[in-house]
Design an enzyme around this catalytic site. Sequence first.
Site, mmCIF file in Angstrom:
data_model
loop_
_atom_site.group_PDB
_atom_site.id
_atom_site.type_symbol
_atom_site.label_atom_id
_atom_site.label_comp_id
_atom_site.label_asym_id
_atom_site.label_seq_id
_atom_site.Cartn_x
_atom_site.Cartn_y
_atom_site.Cartn_z
ATOM 1 N N LYS A 38 -7.077 15.334 -9.445
ATOM 2 C CA LYS A 38 -6.117 14.663 -8.552
ATOM 3 C C LYS A 38 -6.558 13.215 -8.276
ATOM 4 O O LYS A 38 -5.727 12.313 -8.250
ATOM 5 C CB LYS A 38 -5.941 15.455 -7.246
ATOM 6 C CG LYS A 38 -5.185 16.776 -7.425
ATOM 7 C CD LYS A 38 -3.768 16.582 -7.969
ATOM 8 C CE LYS A 38 -2.985 17.869 -8.062
ATOM 9 N NZ LYS A 38 -1.688 17.717 -8.775
ATOM 10 N N GLY B 280 6.953 22.551 -14.323
ATOM 11 C CA GLY B 280 6.417 23.511 -13.348
ATOM 12 C C GLY B 280 7.536 24.099 -12.507
ATOM 13 O O GLY B 280 7.336 24.466 -11.351
ATOM 14 N N TYR C 93 -10.178 20.639 -9.648
ATOM 15 C CA TYR C 93 -8.803 20.325 -9.235
ATOM 16 C C TYR C 93 -8.772 18.974 -8.502
ATOM 17 O O TYR C 93 -7.942 18.100 -8.813
ATOM 18 C CB TYR C 93 -8.313 21.451 -8.325
ATOM 19 C CG TYR C 93 -6.956 21.262 -7.713
ATOM 20 C CD1 TYR C 93 -5.804 21.257 -8.498
ATOM 21 C CD2 TYR C 93 -6.818 21.106 -6.333
ATOM 22 C CE1 TYR C 93 -4.550 21.113 -7.917
ATOM 23 C CE2 TYR C 93 -5.560 20.959 -5.752
ATOM 24 C CZ TYR C 93 -4.434 20.964 -6.547
ATOM 25 O OH TYR C 93 -3.199 20.822 -5.967
ATOM 26 N N ARG D 283 4.965 29.801 -18.900
ATOM 27 C CA ARG D 283 4.886 31.222 -19.235
ATOM 28 C C ARG D 283 5.695 32.091 -18.292
ATOM 29 O O ARG D 283 6.295 33.056 -18.697
ATOM 30 C CB ARG D 283 3.433 31.682 -19.210
ATOM 31 C CG ARG D 283 2.664 31.088 -20.372
ATOM 32 C CD ARG D 283 1.459 31.953 -20.710
ATOM 33 N NE ARG D 283 0.678 31.304 -21.741
ATOM 34 C CZ ARG D 283 -0.415 30.598 -21.510
ATOM 35 N NH1 ARG D 283 -0.860 30.454 -20.278
ATOM 36 N NH2 ARG D 283 -1.069 30.024 -22.491
ATOM 37 N N GLY E 3 7.190 27.399 -10.663
ATOM 38 C CA GLY E 3 6.097 27.496 -9.698
ATOM 39 C C GLY E 3 6.590 27.512 -8.261
ATOM 40 O O GLY E 3 7.796 27.495 -7.987
ATOM 41 N N GLN E 4 5.618 27.530 -7.343
ATOM 42 C CA GLN E 4 5.949 27.657 -5.916
ATOM 43 C C GLN E 4 6.863 26.522 -5.452
ATOM 44 O O GLN E 4 7.902 26.766 -4.843
ATOM 45 C CB GLN E 4 4.664 27.647 -5.074
ATOM 46 C CG GLN E 4 4.920 27.901 -3.602
ATOM 47 C CD GLN E 4 3.743 27.533 -2.704
ATOM 48 O OE1 GLN E 4 2.823 26.838 -3.107
ATOM 49 N NE2 GLN E 4 3.789 28.013 -1.483
HETATM 50 N N1 SER Z 1 -2.658 24.326 -2.218
HETATM 51 C C1 SER Z 1 -3.591 23.662 -3.063
HETATM 52 C C2 SER Z 1 -4.742 24.549 -3.360
HETATM 53 O O1 SER Z 1 -5.103 25.307 -2.505
HETATM 54 C C3 SER Z 1 -4.060 22.390 -2.443
HETATM 55 O O2 SER Z 1 -3.449 21.328 -3.048
HETATM 56 O O3 SER Z 1 -5.303 24.463 -4.398
#
Ligand code: SER
Length: 325
Positions: free
Chosen positions: A152, A13, A148, A41, A16-17
Amino acid sequence: MYRKSTKKILVTGATGQIGSELTLELRHKYGGENVIAAGHRRKPGERLVSSGPFEFIDVTKKDELEKIVKEYDIDTVYHLAAMLSATGEENPQQAWNVNMGSLYNVLEIAREHGLTRVFWPSSIAVFGPEAPRVKTPQNTVLIPKTMYGVTKVAGELLCNYYFLRYGVDVRSVRYPGIISSETPPGGGTTDYAVEIFYEAIKKKRYTCFLRADTVLPMMYMPDCIKAAINLMDADASRIKCRTSYNVAAISFSPAELVAEIKKHIPEFVCEYKPDFRQKIADSWPMTIDDCVAREDWGWNPEYDLASMTRDMIEKLKKRFAEGRL
Ligand code: SER
């Protein structure tokens, strides 16, 4: 088992950010050639490519990951590749496959190849409305309402299992929303807190997808990187939690952030048009109790709302003036 003295780190990743900035910090600390950045990607930025090795891999394919681990003799993995909360709700099946499939692959490879350490970020999304929303404790009920969050919670349990059963030294923090000036986040519920800065500088207007009074836990990127590196540097005897540590920094609502931005850009105007992400935000904590992380490995964030806002605006204004925003 024989172990070389120089760390060889893989960051998944990496485009990514968090990955794009964490990779550069790790390269600064351990040497560019010792930190392998892996993306999927998204095109990597110039600094990511020029400062060390870069590879394209699909982390859901174990053989692709394993090839890199062998080729570069990797001993430490920062596994950041994941789908976030909002995109996860648009495609829950894919979110499960990407988030769980890739973590399972990383943990299996860590077990099979005797990797020294693994870092994997969890999130405030593990909590659901049944948990206390103010000063949410380290140990409380975890019934998330997003896919999500489900990945987690399941991921935290899997990490804990691999530690207990196989001795894999995997470490984790539950990140809040991350605010940063280099790479925008993608697909999160907390993303407004980054977008708002870009729009404030470019257009002096922003339409927020959350209600004005929605308080969420947030953290500025330097503290986010500090959390990962300090946790990974800590002596193993200090890591008593092998699911994931609560880490807190700042909590604020969009209205409070707008007021802070207006101190620098008085003409800034924010409108509010809550969408499906409001429901996700309403199921998450407002503030987090991180006393266990502070006690165990000395977690201590630096930035508050005022210093984060000042720094974000300074950095983005400079980029805007140079035509790079
Ligand atoms: N920044 C994340 C989200 O908003 C939280 O883990 O999905």
